[in-house]
Design a protein around this motif. Structure first.
Motif, PDB file in Angstrom:
ATOM      1  N   LEU A 178       0.796  -1.392   0.025  1.00 20.40           N
ATOM      2  CA  LEU A 178      -0.133  -0.048  -0.042  1.00 20.40           C
ATOM      3  C   LEU A 178       1.097   1.285   0.078  1.00 20.40           C
ATOM      4  N   VAL A 179       0.327   2.336  -0.728  1.00 23.67           N
ATOM      5  CA  VAL A 179       1.045   3.463  -0.742  1.00 23.67           C
ATOM      6  C   VAL A 179       0.206   4.717  -0.346  1.00 23.67           C
ATOM      7  N   VAL A 180       0.417   5.209   0.736  1.00 28.98           N
ATOM      8  CA  VAL A 180      -0.374   6.274   1.350  1.00 28.98           C
ATOM      9  C   VAL A 180       0.299   7.551   0.996  1.00 28.98           C
ATOM     10  N   THR A 181      -0.561   8.502   0.424  1.00 27.46           N
ATOM     11  CA  THR A 181      -0.237   9.844  -0.033  1.00 27.46           C
ATOM     12  C   THR A 181      -0.581  11.052   0.754  1.00 27.46           C
ATOM     13  N   ALA A 182       0.056  11.809   1.301  1.00 30.11           N
ATOM     14  CA  ALA A 182      -0.374  13.066   1.911  1.00 30.11           C
ATOM     15  C   ALA A 182      -0.312  14.219   1.356  1.00 30.11           C
ATOM     16  N   ARG A 183      -1.087  15.146   0.655  1.00 26.64           N
ATOM     17  CA  ARG A 183      -0.868  16.342   0.157  1.00 26.64           C
ATOM     18  C   ARG A 183      -1.515  17.536   0.495  1.00 26.64           C
ATOM     19  N   ASP A 184      -0.848  18.714   0.619  1.00 27.34           N
ATOM     20  CA  ASP A 184      -1.281  19.629   1.230  1.00 27.34           C
ATOM     21  C   ASP A 184      -2.119  20.566  -0.017  1.00 27.34           C
ATOM     22  N   ALA A 185      -2.698  21.785   0.179  1.00 26.05           N
ATOM     23  CA  ALA A 185      -3.449  22.492  -0.639  1.00 26.05           C
ATOM     24  C   ALA A 185      -2.749  23.717  -0.804  1.00 26.05           C
ATOM     25  N   GLY A 186      -1.353  23.883  -0.771  1.00 24.25           N
ATOM     26  CA  GLY A 186      -0.615  24.950  -1.318  1.00 24.25           C
ATOM     27  C   GLY A 186      -0.319  25.078  -2.682  1.00 24.25           C
ATOM     28  N   SER A 187       0.315  26.050  -2.978  1.00 25.70           N
ATOM     29  CA  SER A 187       0.267  26.147  -4.549  1.00 25.70           C
ATOM     30  C   SER A 187       1.866  26.453  -4.703  1.00 25.70           C
ATOM     31  N   PRO A 188       2.591  25.578  -5.390  1.00 30.13           N
ATOM     32  CA  PRO A 188       2.295  24.611  -5.784  1.00 30.13           C
ATOM     33  C   PRO A 188       2.183  23.250  -4.618  1.00 30.13           C
ATOM     34  N   PRO A 189       1.288  22.315  -4.759  1.00 34.11           N
ATOM     35  CA  PRO A 189       1.020  21.572  -3.564  1.00 34.11           C
ATOM     36  C   PRO A 189       2.338  20.568  -3.195  1.00 34.11           C
ATOM     37  N   LEU A 190       2.554  20.260  -1.936  1.00 33.37           N
ATOM     38  CA  LEU A 190       3.733  19.438  -1.567  1.00 33.37           C
ATOM     39  C   LEU A 190       3.036  18.342  -1.249  1.00 33.37           C
ATOM     40  N   SER A 191       3.756  16.978  -1.416  1.00 35.74           N
ATOM     41  CA  SER A 191       3.158  15.724  -0.770  1.00 35.74           C
ATOM     42  C   SER A 191       4.077  14.855  -0.272  1.00 35.74           C
ATOM     43  N   ALA A 192       3.871  13.870   0.335  1.00 35.75           N
ATOM     44  CA  ALA A 192       4.772  12.834   1.059  1.00 35.75           C
ATOM     45  C   ALA A 192       3.812  11.601   1.033  1.00 35.75           C
TER      46      ALA A 192
END
Length: 948
Positions: free
Chosen positions: A423-437
């Motif tokens: 499984l791959v869980v992705t966390a993404r913010d709502a910034g511009s540009p968005p960042l994710s982990a």
């Protein structure tokens, strides 16, 4: 002189904060506690186990644990009583600074099943911090010409506490020159000031000493003070002034060093050096501001010199003063408020708090597998996070609390299809540009015993030769279980049952691990032809699952039984030898005796052949033996030179490999023509005497038997007469069709209604021929029955019915047998020809030949053979012809039909005898006195004239 630091606006802010906190607590639905800071070790906080609905006895088994992000072990839970208590010193100011809200967030996690609870512990402030000034003494320089009511700003004290504990009240020591100025209503400017109430006179008072005291609103009150040293200067009448006393500017975070914040401008009404202004930061500026910014002393431009991080500080207050070069120098002051703007410069952080792995494949939907915590140091939209899961997996993410997600089971699992998931869980913010982990987790599916062992096919057929060695391996069964580990460990066993009078386990056994099937004892085809049983395969799961497979073990025959000779009832001879009286007047081809033998084997192993052994040193014998029937006949007419006693050795041999043999001794006594009947008469007289004695014993039984026999004969004669009276469908002397004639071990009768033999004898009318095979029960009329018939020839027979059957018992244990030669000749009546019936010869099957179908192949018990032409067979016999050969499936033997000329000598030596033990069933007919000979002659006449 004193006044309160609070204001109506500050009160409104405090009230709104309290209302927001209450609303947030009511909406969160979590457990909340409060504790005073600086509480002692062991201070009671709350009964957390009881409030969460957990039993004390299940805290330890369910691995009750408390986690607090970034706060170490400030709070702890006693697992014995479920009480939350203070474990170490709690300093609210260290935890939360000057924030009005300060709480410790606890994550309470229990397993079996996995549950997580969120607990908020509010840390309440106590008045433990006194007001503090930036220094213990402050030096101020003022010109004596300074106008009355002018203002000199002062740096106020700071209190690390909050709310009432931080509400400061200032007092100034009594003096005649100065008073305290009320702070500005602007909430961003909270600075004190000194107001000049009386003109200064350097000559009267060159220095003025004041004490400024700050008192907070806590209970008890705490105070702090600073000494003010005011030096009165002479000259320079005008101080520099700024355009505004407060400047506000916005600055993005992460700007490079040297970035200009703003440029200040101050003016001085003086001239010359008194108007030259130098800019600098106030001595009261905070160290963190001085480390981030610098100011150009000439131009007044403020620039960045350190890293600006929104997450470190959201705003900076810069105190700037402008000093002219007059004597004494005068100064002006202003405040620059720098507000830092957030940028999306922090990647989301993800943590797995708890994992419950592996997961059983029968786990119910909604089972919690993992608890995931995500956070972002940014604020606003830049810190707003969403979590997603890699697609096409039977799991989903469920938001349980702010920035907390549970990984739960969304659909049914099947380990046999997919044993683990990445499984791959992705966390993404709502910034511009968005960042994710992203974070990966491997979910292993634990096996459950949900698959029974399966065999490749439901049953197996095994062929085993008889007389196998004990313990020999005959077959291996194998079942596959789709499960894993002990659930796939298959063991084999027999399904016990009775085989006759014995248990199945006395015949065979199966190895529990390998599935090999062993024969525990030698198998005997004559005793057991087919052994059918089941083998069970069971796995080691809980509960165990199993399935069965059927094994059909056919025991193949081997040539392990030698031919056995059967004595002829009533025949004499010493030592078991066959004795016969032969008249010297018989001609060539006359049958004088018959050797009977049986073989307990089957098929070729039971096919017997007879061979006459030549006597050592003797002349050529005038006798011969038929190869397959065992009939001994003369090869030439006997003469006086032949010895009166002939001793013949007949070798009986089967067709097994290797062949087994038996030797029969036949004693023939050559007598004159009149002596043989006499001997027979004496034998018959003795039999008549015995029958007379039997009649005397039970005369009623004899009467009943005679009555039934008479009724049977009458019915048969009536039926024959009705059939003979039917109008012929062909010419009187036209060709006829052979009759279907069947014989069994007890002498069964058969008549064909579809094919009738038309017989023409001389000038007489044609008849419908009713022919019967004599039963295979020897009697005293054997020799007379075997006399060749003479007479005119019949017309050639026509083709037989394409679906005729010859019924014979090929195997009935050791108790019955059928000899084809016993019914091998059809007699059409006086003067009619003998019809030769099938003989067997070894040949290769031909596709155009007829079809012979036994129920099962050689070696299997069978009660009938079927001889027929195959449908659509291109070969059809012409009129008056019989098929020349038949094929026995599964055997190299071919049934051949020969047609002999009318006057040819019939040699019966080509007939085959299937070596089965004859089933002898005598019928004794009770006759009285001198009627015995008459009945015998009548019987011979009936046999020779089978058309009547």
């Amino acid at each position: 002189m004193e006044f309160s630091w609070g204001s109506s606006q500050e009160s409104r802010r405090l009230l709104l904060s309290l209302l927001f906190l209450a609303a947030w607590e009511a909406g969160s639905g979590q457990v909340h506690y409060s504790v005073l800071e600086e509480a002692k070790h062991g201070t009671f906080v709350g009964r957390i186990a009881q409030d969460l609905g957990l039993e004390l006895a299940e805290l330890v088994p369910r691995l009750f644990r408390v986690a607090s992000k970034g706060h170490g072990d400030l709070l702890e839970v006693n697992l014995q009583n479920g009480i939350l208590f203070v474990n170490s010193r709690i300093d609210r100011e260290e935890l939360c600074g000057r924030s009005l809200e300060c709480s410790i967030h606890l994550e309470v996690i229990v397993d079996r099943p996995l549950q997580v609870f969120h607990v908020e512990v509010e840390v309440k402030d106590i008045n433990d911090n006194p007001p503090v000034f930036p220094g213990t003494q402050k030096n101020l320089f003022m010109a004596e010409s300074r106008p009355v009511d002018s203002r000199v700003p002062l740096e106020g004290a700071s209190d690390a506490d909050i709310r009432a504990n931080a509400m400061l009240t200032y007092t100034l020591s009594p003096n005649e020159y100065f008073s305290l100025e009320k702070p500005s209503d602007d909430e961003r400017v909270k600075r004190l000031g000194l107001l000049l109430r009386k003109s200064l006179d350097r000559e009267a008072a060159p220095e003025i000493f004041l004490v400024l005291t700050a008192t907070d609103g806590g209970k008890p009150e705490l105070t702090g003070s600073v000494q003010l040293l005011i030096k009165v200067l002479d000259a320079n009448d005008n101080a520099p002034t700024f355009d505004r006393t407060l400047y506000a500017v916005k600055l993005p975070e992460n700007v490079p060093n040297g970035t200009s914040v703003m440029k200040l401008n101050a003016s001085d009404l003086d001239e010359g050096s008194n108007a030259d202004i130098i800019y600098s930061f106030s001595t009261d500026i905070l160290p963190n501001v001085e480390s981030k910014f610098r100011i150009d002393p000439i131009t007044g431009e403020i620039m960045v010199k350190g890293s600006i991080d929104f997450e470190e500080s959201k705003s900076y207050e810069i105190l700037v003063e402008s000093i002219d070069k007059g004597q004494p120098p005068l100064s002006g002051h202003c405040t620059v408020m720098v507000e830092v703007e957030d940028t999306n410069d922090n990647v989301p952080v993800m943590e797995f708090k708890s994992l419950s792995l592996p997961i059983r494949e029968d786990a119910p939907l909604g089972t919690v597998i993992a608890l995931i915590s995500v956070y972002d140091l940014d604020s606003g939209a830049n810190g707003h996070l969403t979590c997603t899961l890699s697609p096409h997996v039977p799991f989903k993410l469920v938001s349980t609390f702010k920035n907390y997600y549970s990984l739960v089971l969304d659909s049914a699992l099947d380990r046999e299809s997919v044993s683990d998931y990445e499984l791959v869980v992705t966390a993404r913010d709502a910034g511009s540009p968005p960042l994710s982990a992203t974070a990966s987790v491997s979910v292993e599916v634990a096996d459950v015993n949900d698959n029974a062992p399966a065999f490749a096919q439901p049953e197996y057929t095994v062929f085993v030769r008889e007389n196998n060695p004990p313990g020999c391996h005959i077959f291996t069964v194998s079942a596959r279980d789709a499960d894993a580990q002990e659930n796939a460990l298959v063991s084999y066993s027999l399904v016990e049952r009775r085989v006759g009078e014995r248990a199945l386990s006395s015949y065979v056994s199966v190895h529990a691990e390998s599935g090999k099937v062993y024969a525990l004892q030698p198998l005997d085809h004559e005793e057991l032809e087919l052994l059918q049983f089941q083998v069970s395969a069971r796995d080691a799961g809980v509960p165990p699952l199993g399935s069965n497979v059927t094994l059909q073990v056919f025991v193949l025959d081997e040539n392990d039984n030698a031919p056995a000779l059967l004595p002829r009832p009533g025949a004499g001879g010493a030592g078991g030898a066959l004795s016969e009286l032969v008249s010297r007047s018989v001609g060539a081809g006359h049958v004088v005796a018959k050797v009977r033998a049986v073989d307990a084997d089957s098929g070729y192993n039971a096919w017997l052949s007879f061979e006459l052994q030549p006597a050592a040193g003797a002349a050529r014998s005038p006798f011969r033996v038929a190869l397959y029937t065992g009939e001994i006949s003369t090869t030439r007419p006997l003469d006086e030179a032949d010895p009166p006693r002939q001793r013949l050795l007949v070798l009986v041999k089967d067709h097994g490999a290797p062949a087994l043999t038996a030797t029969a001794t036949v004693l023939l006594s050559l007598v004159e023509s009149g002596q043989a009947p006499k001997a027979s008469s004496r034998v018959l007289a003795g039999a008549a005497g015995a029958e007379t004695a039997l009649v005397d014993v039970n005369v009623y039984l004899i009467v009943a038997i005679c009555a039934v026999s008479s009724l049977l004969v009458l019915t048969l004669l009536l039926y024959t007469a009705l059939r003979c009276s039917a109008p012929p469908r062909e010419g009187a002397c036209g060709p006829g069709k052979p009759t279907l004639v069947c014989s069994s071990a007890v002498g069964s009768w058969s008549y064909s209604q579809q094919r009738r033999q038309r017989v023409c004898s001389g000038e007489g009318a044609p008849k419908t021929d009713l022919m019967a095979f004599s039963p295979s029960v020897p009697d005293s009329n054997d020799r007379e029955d075997l006399q060749p018939a003479t007479g005119d020839s019949l017309s050639k027979p026509r083709q037989p019915n394409p679906d005729w059957r010859y019924s014979a018992s090929l195997r009935a244990g050791m108790h019955s047998s059928v000899h084809l030669e016993e019914a091998g000749i059809l007699r059409a009546g006086p003067g009619g020809p003998d019809q030769q019936w099938p003989t067997v010869s070894s040949a290769t099957p031909e596709p155009e030949a007829g079809e012979v179908s036994p129920p099962v192949g050689a070696g299997v018990n069978s009660n009938s053979w079927t001889f027929k032409y195959g449908p659509g067979n291109p070969k059809q016999s012409g009129p008056g012809e019989l098929p020349d050969k038949f094929i026995i499936p599964g055997s190299p033997a071919i049934i051949s039909i020969r047609q002999e000329p009318t006057n040819s000598q019939i040699d019966k030596s080509d007939f085959i005898t299937f070596g089965k033990k004859e089933e002898t069933k005598k019928k004794k007919k009770k006759k009285k006195g001198n009627k015995t000979q008459e009945k015998k002659e009548k019987g011979n006449s009936t046999t020779d004239n089978s058309d009547q």
